[in-house]
Design an enzyme around this catalytic site. Sequence first.
Site, PDB file in Angstrom:
ATOM      1  N   LYS A  78     -82.865  96.803 -49.825  1.00 40.22           N
ATOM      2  CA  LYS A  78     -82.158  97.047 -50.817  1.00 40.22           C
ATOM      3  C   LYS A  78     -80.456  97.529 -50.439  1.00 40.22           C
ATOM      4  O   LYS A  78     -80.491  98.506 -49.962  1.00 40.22           O
ATOM      5  CB  LYS A  78     -81.892  97.714 -51.840  1.00 40.22           C
ATOM      6  CG  LYS A  78     -80.601  97.086 -53.659  1.00 40.22           C
ATOM      7  CD  LYS A  78     -81.384  97.498 -54.515  1.00 40.22           C
ATOM      8  CE  LYS A  78     -80.981  97.299 -55.504  1.00 40.22           C
ATOM      9  NZ  LYS A  78     -81.430  96.979 -57.186  1.00 40.22           N
ATOM     10  N   SER A 153     -81.333  94.100 -60.864  1.00 42.81           N
ATOM     11  CA  SER A 153     -80.576  93.754 -60.077  1.00 42.81           C
ATOM     12  C   SER A 153     -80.732  93.544 -57.995  1.00 42.81           C
ATOM     13  O   SER A 153     -79.916  93.214 -56.805  1.00 42.81           O
ATOM     14  CB  SER A 153     -79.348  94.851 -59.364  1.00 42.81           C
ATOM     15  OG  SER A 153     -79.390  95.834 -59.278  1.00 42.81           O
ATOM     16  N   SER A 177     -83.303  97.770 -62.438  1.00 37.21           N
ATOM     17  CA  SER A 177     -83.997  96.299 -61.221  1.00 37.21           C
ATOM     18  C   SER A 177     -84.991  96.072 -60.257  1.00 37.21           C
ATOM     19  O   SER A 177     -84.099  95.492 -59.797  1.00 37.21           O
ATOM     20  CB  SER A 177     -82.010  96.804 -61.063  1.00 37.21           C
ATOM     21  OG  SER A 177     -81.025  96.027 -61.295  1.00 37.21           O
TER      22      SER A 177
HETATM   23  N1  GLN Z   1     -79.448  94.875 -65.972  1.00 36.14           N
HETATM   24  C1  GLN Z   1     -78.594  96.362 -65.869  1.00 36.14           C
HETATM   25  C2  GLN Z   1     -76.922  96.375 -65.679  1.00 36.14           C
HETATM   26  O1  GLN Z   1     -76.594  95.543 -64.951  1.00 36.14           O
HETATM   27  C3  GLN Z   1     -79.631  97.270 -64.762  1.00 36.14           C
HETATM   28  C4  GLN Z   1     -78.906  97.222 -63.562  1.00 36.14           C
HETATM   29  C5  GLN Z   1     -80.012  98.104 -62.646  1.00 36.14           C
HETATM   30  O2  GLN Z   1     -80.861  98.083 -63.084  1.00 36.14           O
HETATM   31  N2  GLN Z   1     -79.626  98.760 -61.944  1.00 36.14           N
HETATM   32  O3  GLN Z   1     -76.399  97.068 -65.482  1.00 36.14           O
END
Ligand code: GLN
Length: 476
Positions: A78, A153, A177
Amino acid sequence: MTAPGVREIAAAVRCGERRAVAVTEAALAAIGARESGPDRLNAFLSWDAECALRAARAVDALAPVARGPLAGVPVAIKDNICTADQPTTCASRMLAGFRSGYDATVVRRLRAAGAIIIGKTNLDEFAMGSSTENSAFGPTRNPLDAAGGPGGSSGGAAAAGGAGLGPAALGSETSGSIRQPAAFCGVVGIRPTYGRVSRYGVVAFCSSLDQVGPIAADVRDAALLLRVVAGRDARDATSVARPLSELDEPGAAAAGLVVGIPQEYFPSELDPGVARICADAVARLRDLGAEIRSISLPHTEHAIPTYYVLAPAEASSNLARFDGVRFGARAPDPISIRELYEESRARGFGPEVKRRIVLGSYILSSGYYHRLYARAQQVRGLIADDFRRVFASGVDVLFSPTAPTPAFRFGEKTENPYEMYLSDVFVTPSSLAALPSLSLPIGRLGNLPVGGQFIADQWHERVLLRAAAALEESYR
Ligand code: GLN
């Protein structure tokens, strides 16, 4: 999936049956073909054939015993995890072209185990989002449904796995994410206990929640990756020394396990297809000899609001370093230092990141800190207590859907950020409680995969992996 997995590739490269160079060439060819054609996924933001092949040649040159547990295994990373020889952009214009010059500890450990860093995958900008639509470099498509998103994400990492573009990837989670995109793309994703894996070299979003974890085609492949990257790191004071045996190759046995079913994770609004597939999975666990017990986590509904106080607060502080001076692209020709900061940040960050910085700065401002931030920390404690009580009552592991729906379509939730935030309802409480959790594919609605989630007590990855491996086997 027919493509060879992590263990299969590593075994073949270790015994000399396949060369790491050949494996790497095949992976690069698959990525090149898929990412340049008309059905481009945009799962990869960059890949570097020269670096990957150099690493592969070095693995082939080693004596077989020295090749390591991930010998020749291509791993996608990532793009918020630093790699010395490739760019790290966090899918932000702010960091376009940025090179860290050093490897994150997780990347260093992968390389030492013989893995080949194959490329960097797309994400929501700075990992803020649940759909990968917040990437400054365009969204990733779901390999199983062109109109559906891959989740986020870590959407690029999960989509790469779902498309068979390599056997494994590292994602990161603040809250969901890894698990949610893994569920949407039909692969396995693990969020380790907070502190299990070093955050050194992982661009900080919300430091009290961020964790790196693996994405792979099956539970045992993901577990092997986790074992390689886990462990105390002197460079991350929040990493904890725990015996690696806690992550040994999981046996697949659910007999005798007490599996808790949190009633709050099966609300009446749950997508009926998701509910049916989960009920089938629960029946399978029972058939495998698990005891199924209905339990309650009463503070569940407070998890999302709590998260959206804590995460933006920490993010606003962590992202202060991107000012065009210390880090990040500098606006051209500023007339004052103030304009330099303002213009660099205005141009560099996308709308969701700005929203969080504004929200976080407000939350941390004097007068609100105690009312909001300190309060949210207290509620976080209550959410963790819910889980503690359940595990203390003899429940080994919890099971639920990973997300309330299968993959949603592009644009479906971008108009209303709060809708997007709600897609994380089942993954956020365990994140706030620093618990290990895993998502695995348990069925499909049409083309779209549905993920099931296991959650275990802190440092109990062994039971998490064991239960998941058993359920996974029941589908073979
Ligand atoms: N969807 C959550 C956010 O928007 C978590 C994102 C993540 O785990 N990096 O912050």
